[in-house]
Design an enzyme around this catalytic site. Structure first.
Site, PDB file in Angstrom:
ATOM      1  N   THR A   5     -21.958 -24.674 -13.019  1.00 51.79           N
ATOM      2  CA  THR A   5     -21.062 -25.855 -12.958  1.00 51.79           C
ATOM      3  C   THR A   5     -19.953 -25.099 -12.187  1.00 51.79           C
ATOM      4  O   THR A   5     -19.909 -23.874 -12.081  1.00 51.79           O
ATOM      5  CB  THR A   5     -20.723 -26.305 -14.462  1.00 51.79           C
ATOM      6  OG1 THR A   5     -21.689 -26.994 -15.109  1.00 51.79           O
ATOM      7  CG2 THR A   5     -19.662 -26.996 -14.536  1.00 51.79           C
ATOM      8  N   SER A  65     -20.358 -30.965 -22.168  1.00 54.54           N
ATOM      9  CA  SER A  65     -19.510 -30.043 -23.006  1.00 54.54           C
ATOM     10  C   SER A  65     -18.017 -29.755 -22.111  1.00 54.54           C
ATOM     11  O   SER A  65     -17.559 -28.546 -22.329  1.00 54.54           O
ATOM     12  CB  SER A  65     -20.060 -28.752 -23.041  1.00 54.54           C
ATOM     13  OG  SER A  65     -21.228 -29.016 -24.097  1.00 54.54           O
TER      14      SER A  65
END
Ligand code: DON
Length: 559
Positions: free
Chosen positions: A371, A443
């Site tokens: 990410t 998250s």
């Protein structure tokens, strides 16, 4: 004389402290911290041109899609936290959604067994992308510079090519086998089917064309126009689920941040469908009553408290959390100080609890490790904290034929089948099951901290489930231990996510003594290489401190 001596001692101590602490990058007008040198440079140029932090974020977002294809994207989604110079905070949710054809059991075979890799590799793994709509929504609300100006650097880089660093070469080559499974990916992300060499030039002409269309027509192209047609056609050819109708329906959502206080600081982070803000609030609320500054940072007793707080917060994540449009989540209770007091009452200072005793339900939280996050502050004090992703490195590994960009595999963030362990031994929960149009639980924890109504910190990270604990530990290192941005980010990190019932410790980073003491309390230790990659900006004494986590190859630049 005594007074003079005291002043002298204080002075030498302070100078000594600063001289021995490693220094971050400083700026006084603006700061850009990203995981990629091209993107940091572009962001800084936009700020110097008079663009604001949101302009720079849009330009950085598109540049990363070209220069950092493992996570930078237009085929994925993410979250942005924005603080205006006058203190108003908004968050933008541009998370992917499940296509209409994706239903609860869509990754199971006729016998109810999980189909291997179905939610990870290829077209069925992709959620409806949100990035282009998200960046456009941010720009429409706050942008100062023209949209086209913000896309220009990315288009140029896609056309002229990026030079592959050793790090990027290694990253691309490590996925060669998967890339070869998709002709559209092989064409771009391999060297005619072979691995790249360091310092090769990677050109992406199809992506340049797509970006040109987006520069001209905005998100209309991506969700209604030529790019939408290319996505839908490629999906049809490859038995994927995303249709033109799914694309037309996609909408980013402005949401109120999760807001809570920690020792007098105001923290603003991402609400559901990211679990980041809530889990962070739970951990810090639990720890607030302990005087952490009295402990040595990363001492076994302090770590024990952290681990027990993390254990509970991740158990709650797993059991309760999902897209708020589909499930009722007791957010107010979870982030309340009274709930934190209850959690503290369960912690035994001398013994680790067992995760199965902490909550009856098991849950699934599988995430992978690619990410990217960037933090930006401009000359007016506007700030952007943005995390976006394709989920795994290079997402589903499938490039949209003719459009030149990778699709995410974010569907894997859903709970594929409640009760069945995934490849990490984690099992799933009802709140996060697949449903058409639903956003998968995340998250990602882009966060902005203010103090006495002034901007204090902009911070976030990639790293899957470890994002939340990494960001939380960095914030605590600054607030509780007065570390600067660099030392707070470089400090070794640890992580507990309820299941599996182990403490992940970065190695190297912890002394044998600390490890033995943790084990003596009953903690199970697992060693890992790097826990997340934090990109942060701290505002102190009228200066901006920027630092990009050395666990990866990013850059902070200020002016
Ligand atoms: O949304 C999430 O939580 C995950 N898709 C994030 C994945 C990730 O951070 C991978 N990172 N390095």
């Amino acid at each position: 004389m005594n007074k003079l001596r005291a002043i002298w001692l204080l002075l030498t101590f302070t100078i000594g402290l600063y001289a021995t602490e490693f220094q971050p990058v400083y700026g006084s007008h603006g700061m850009v911290v990203t995981e990629d040198p091209y993107a940091t440079e572009v962001g800084l140029e936009i700020l110097k041109k008079g663009g604001n932090a949101i302009d720079a974020a849009v330009a950085v977002g598109f540049t990363l899609a070209v220069a950092f294809p493992t996570a930078g994207n237009i085929g994925g989604g993410g979250f942005m936290v924005i603080r205006e110079h006058d203190g108003k905070v908004k968050t933008l949710d541009y998370r992917e959604t499940a296509p209409a054809q994706a239903t609860e059991n869509c990754y199971l075979d006729a016998n109810g067994q999980v189909i291997e890799n179905a939610s990870i590799l290829g077209y069925k793994a992709a959620g409806v992308p949100g990035t282009v709509a998200g960046l456009e929504a941010a720009h429409k609300k706050y942008g100062k510079l023209p949209w086209k100006t913000l896309l220009a650097p990315a288009i140029k880089l896609a056309e002229e090519g990026i030079i592959l660093s050793r790090h990027k070469t290694k990253s691309l080559n490590s996925h060669l086998d998967d890339f070869l499974k998709f002709p559209s990916t092989k064409k771009i992300f391999t060297k005619n089917g072979a691995p790249f060499e360091p310092f090769d030039r990677l050109k992406q002409p199809e992506l340049a064309q797509t970006l040109r269309r987006i520069a001209k027509q905005g998100s209309r192209d991506f969700y209604h126009g030529e790019t939408a047609r290319l996505i839908a056609r490629d999906m049809e050819r490859n038995n994927g689920w995303i249709t033109l109708k799914d694309l037309k329906k996609y909408q980013p959502v402005w949401r109120a941040p999760v807001h809570f206080t920690y020792r007098g600081y105001d923290l603003y982070s991402m609400p559901l469908p990211s679990s980041g803000g809530i889990v962070m609030a739970e951990i810090l609320n639990t720890l607030e009553a302990f005087d952490l500054s009295a402990f040595k940072a990363n001492s076994s007793d302090a770590m024990h408290l952290w681990i027990e707080a993390e254990r509970q917060a991740y158990a709650d994540r797993a059991v309760f959390m999902g897209d708020p449009a589909f499930v009722d989540v007791p957010v107010e209770k979870l982030i309340s100080k009274s709930y934190a007091a209850f959690i503290r009452g369960q912690i035994d200072m001398f013994h680790a609890r067992k995760s199965e005793d902490v909550a009856a339900n098991e849950a699934w939280m599988k995430e992978s490790f690619e990410t990217t996050h960037f933090s930006i502050v401009d000359q007016w004090g506007n700030a952007v904290s943005n995390t976006y992703t394709l989920n795994s490195g290079y997402g589903s590994k499938a490039v949209v034929e003719g459009a030149g960009f990778l699709l995410n595999n974010e569907m894997d963030d859903f709970s594929i089948k409640p009760g069945v362990p995934n490849q990490y031994g984690l099992v799933g929960s009802y709140a996060n099951k697949v449903e058409p149009g639903k956003r998968m639980l995340s998250s990602m924890t882009p966060t902005i901290v203010s103090h006495n109504d002034s901007l204090f910190m902009v911070v976030g990270a990639p790293g899957g489930s470890r994002i939340i604990t990494a960001v939380t530990q960095v914030i605590s290192a600054v607030i509780d231990h007065r570390y600067n941005m660099r030392t707070a980010i470089e400090k070794p990190r640890f992580h507990h996510q309820w299941k599996p019932d182990v403490v992940f410790l970065e190695e190297p980073g912890f002394t044998d003594d600390t490890i033995y003491r943790l084990q003596a309390k009953g903690h199970h230790i697992r060693y890992v290489k790097g826990l997340a990659s934090v990109q942060g900006i701290l505002l102190k004494n009228g200066l901006m401190q920027g630092w990009s986590d050395p666990r990866r190859a990013g850059v902070a630049k200020g002016y």
